[in-house]
Design an enzyme around this catalytic site. Structure first.
Site, PDB file in Angstrom:
ATOM      1  N   TYR A   1      11.229   8.277   0.738  1.00 24.91           N
ATOM      2  CA  TYR A   1      11.286   7.646  -0.147  1.00 24.91           C
ATOM      3  C   TYR A   1      11.707   7.298  -0.801  1.00 24.91           C
ATOM      4  CZ  TYR A   1       8.166   5.463   3.137  1.00 24.91           C
ATOM      5  OH  TYR A   1       7.882   4.945   4.882  1.00 24.91           O
TER       6      TYR A   1
ATOM      7  N   ARG B   1       5.315  10.351  -2.584  1.00 30.43           N
ATOM      8  CA  ARG B   1       4.816  10.612  -1.320  1.00 30.43           C
ATOM      9  C   ARG B   1       6.399  10.984  -0.555  1.00 30.43           C
ATOM     10  NH1 ARG B   1       4.831   4.787   1.224  1.00 30.43           N
ATOM     11  NH2 ARG B   1       4.287   5.436   3.332  1.00 30.43           N
TER      12      ARG B   1
ATOM     13  N   ASN C   1       7.601  -5.859  -1.186  1.00 33.11           N
ATOM     14  CA  ASN C   1       7.464  -4.462  -0.016  1.00 33.11           C
ATOM     15  C   ASN C   1       6.614  -4.532   0.626  1.00 33.11           C
ATOM     16  OD1 ASN C   1       8.416  -2.805   1.261  1.00 33.11           O
ATOM     17  ND2 ASN C   1       8.980  -1.500   0.215  1.00 33.11           N
TER      18      ASN C   1
ATOM     19  N   PRO D   1       0.544  -1.424  -0.039  1.00 31.03           N
ATOM     20  CA  PRO D   1      -0.082   0.078  -0.311  1.00 31.03           C
ATOM     21  C   PRO D   1       0.454   1.460  -0.050  1.00 31.03           C
ATOM     22  CG  PRO D   1       0.300  -1.157   2.504  1.00 31.03           C
ATOM     23  CD  PRO D   1       0.378  -2.249   0.947  1.00 31.03           C
ATOM     24  N   ASN D   2       0.295   2.029  -1.070  1.00 37.35           N
ATOM     25  CA  ASN D   2       1.088   3.387  -0.777  1.00 37.35           C
ATOM     26  C   ASN D   2       2.043   3.799  -1.407  1.00 37.35           C
ATOM     27  OD1 ASN D   2      -1.374   4.799   0.752  1.00 37.35           O
ATOM     28  ND2 ASN D   2      -0.480   3.629   2.662  1.00 37.35           N
TER      29      ASN D   2
ATOM     30  N   ARG E   1      14.284   3.831  12.113  1.00 39.35           N
ATOM     31  CA  ARG E   1      12.636   4.724  12.107  1.00 39.35           C
ATOM     32  C   ARG E   1      11.476   4.508  13.283  1.00 39.35           C
ATOM     33  NH1 ARG E   1       9.351   4.918   5.962  1.00 39.35           N
ATOM     34  NH2 ARG E   1       8.680   6.471   7.500  1.00 39.35           N
TER      35      ARG E   1
ATOM     36  N   GLU F   1      12.766  -9.710   1.433  1.00 44.14           N
ATOM     37  CA  GLU F   1      11.255  -8.664   1.936  1.00 44.14           C
ATOM     38  C   GLU F   1      12.724  -7.524   2.076  1.00 44.14           C
ATOM     39  OE1 GLU F   1      10.846  -9.419   6.142  1.00 44.14           O
ATOM     40  OE2 GLU F   1      10.254  -6.933   6.007  1.00 44.14           O
TER      41      GLU F   1
ATOM     42  N   ALA G   1       3.282  -0.003   4.461  1.00 42.95           N
ATOM     43  CA  ALA G   1       2.476  -1.414   6.106  1.00 42.95           C
ATOM     44  C   ALA G   1       2.390  -1.668   7.152  1.00 42.95           C
ATOM     45  CB  ALA G   1       1.705   0.430   6.403  1.00 42.95           C
TER      46      ALA G   1
ATOM     47  N   HIS H   1      12.603  -3.173   1.852  1.00 38.93           N
ATOM     48  CA  HIS H   1      12.252  -1.243   2.086  1.00 38.93           C
ATOM     49  C   HIS H   1      13.117  -0.742   2.009  1.00 38.93           C
ATOM     50  CE1 HIS H   1       9.532  -3.318   4.766  1.00 38.93           C
ATOM     51  NE2 HIS H   1      10.537  -4.399   5.334  1.00 38.93           N
TER      52      HIS H   1
HETATM   53  C1  DQA Z   1       8.428   0.636   3.724  1.00 40.94           C
HETATM   54  C2  DQA Z   1       9.075   0.862   5.165  1.00 40.94           C
HETATM   55  C3  DQA Z   1       7.302   1.054   5.349  1.00 40.94           C
HETATM   56  O1  DQA Z   1       7.438   1.351   7.621  1.00 40.94           O
HETATM   57  C4  DQA Z   1       6.306   1.694   5.617  1.00 40.94           C
HETATM   58  O2  DQA Z   1       4.832   1.929   5.782  1.00 40.94           O
HETATM   59  C5  DQA Z   1       6.440   2.433   4.364  1.00 40.94           C
HETATM   60  C6  DQA Z   1       7.312   1.910   2.967  1.00 40.94           C
HETATM   61  C7  DQA Z   1       8.713   0.999   2.693  1.00 40.94           C
HETATM   62  O3  DQA Z   1       9.813   1.257   1.327  1.00 40.94           O
HETATM   63  O4  DQA Z   1      10.398   1.787   3.453  1.00 40.94           O
HETATM   64  O5  DQA Z   1       4.775   2.158   3.010  1.00 40.94           O
HETATM   65  O6  DQA Z   1       8.530  -0.623   3.579  1.00 40.94           O
END
Ligand code: DQA
Length: 179
Positions: A37, A32, A88, A24-25, A121, A112, A91, A114
């Site tokens: 990011y 964003r 990825n 998501p997002n 963080r 995984e 959240a 990120h």
């Molecule tokens: C994320 C890190 C997560 O904590 C966050 O909610 C994201 C992006 C990252 O790629 O750094 O949406 O997965």
């Protein structure tokens, strides 16, 4: 966003097939929180993933969803169609037992990724429900993390494949032709 970039020739039996999932997002990347990011859009990230997979000689399909259930379904459906998963979970990393269980259920090697270093963080980002079922985690390298994951998974699967081939050869070949 549902982005399909399966390389032609993917049906070639020899070619490794990897599924890259964005949670998501991540469709908002580029606009964003760019200080966290980066400036790169998701479609540019996907293009660089496809370019690198071409160089590595593997087939890749990339998809993004804001929905937990959709990600679970895509992971379930990966069995038999893909050799490994790069995800990825965004959240959902920190909340989703369902995504963790889906990865455990299909038992496909999963990396995984990120973009940010989640361990640097807020406290709530330090725990990942996914890490325990992943072969590894790459965090903090921005979009490069996906390319590192491609490489890591390709090496991991290549090693697995050649060791199972060696075992099969040893079983099948008559003793005289064994080296
Ligand atoms: C994320 C890190 C997560 O904590 C966050 O909610 C994201 C992006 C990252 O790629 O750094 O949406 O997965």
């Amino acid at each position: 966003i549902h982005c399909s970039l399966l390389t032609t020739g993917a049906r070639d039996r020899q070619m490794l097939r990897l599924l890259v999932l964005h949670g998501p997002n991540l469709n908002l990347l580029g606009t964003r929180e760019p200080s966290v990011y980066g400036q790169m859009s998701l479609s540019d990230i996907d293009k660089s993933i496809t370019r690198r997979s071409g160089e590595l000689g593997i087939a890749v399909q990339t998809k993004q969803s804001n929905s937990e259930g959709e990600l679970v379904t895509w992971i379930q459906n990966a069995r038999g169609h893909f050799d490994g998963i790069i995800i990825n979970p965004a959240a959902y990393t920190h909340t989703s037992i369902a995504i963790r269980d889906a990865i455990a259920a299909v038992a496909l090697p999963t990396v995984e990724v990120h973009l940010s270093n989640i361990h640097q963080r807020e406290e709530f980002r330090h725990h990942s429900f996914i890490a325990g079922v992943a072969i590894g985690q790459i965090a903090g390298f921005g979009p490069t993390g996906y390319l590192l994951a491609l490489e890591a998974l390709t090496v991991h699967l290549g090693a697995k494949r050649s060791s199972s081939r060696t075992r099969a050869d040893v079983r099948k070949k008559p003793a005289a032709s064994r080296r």
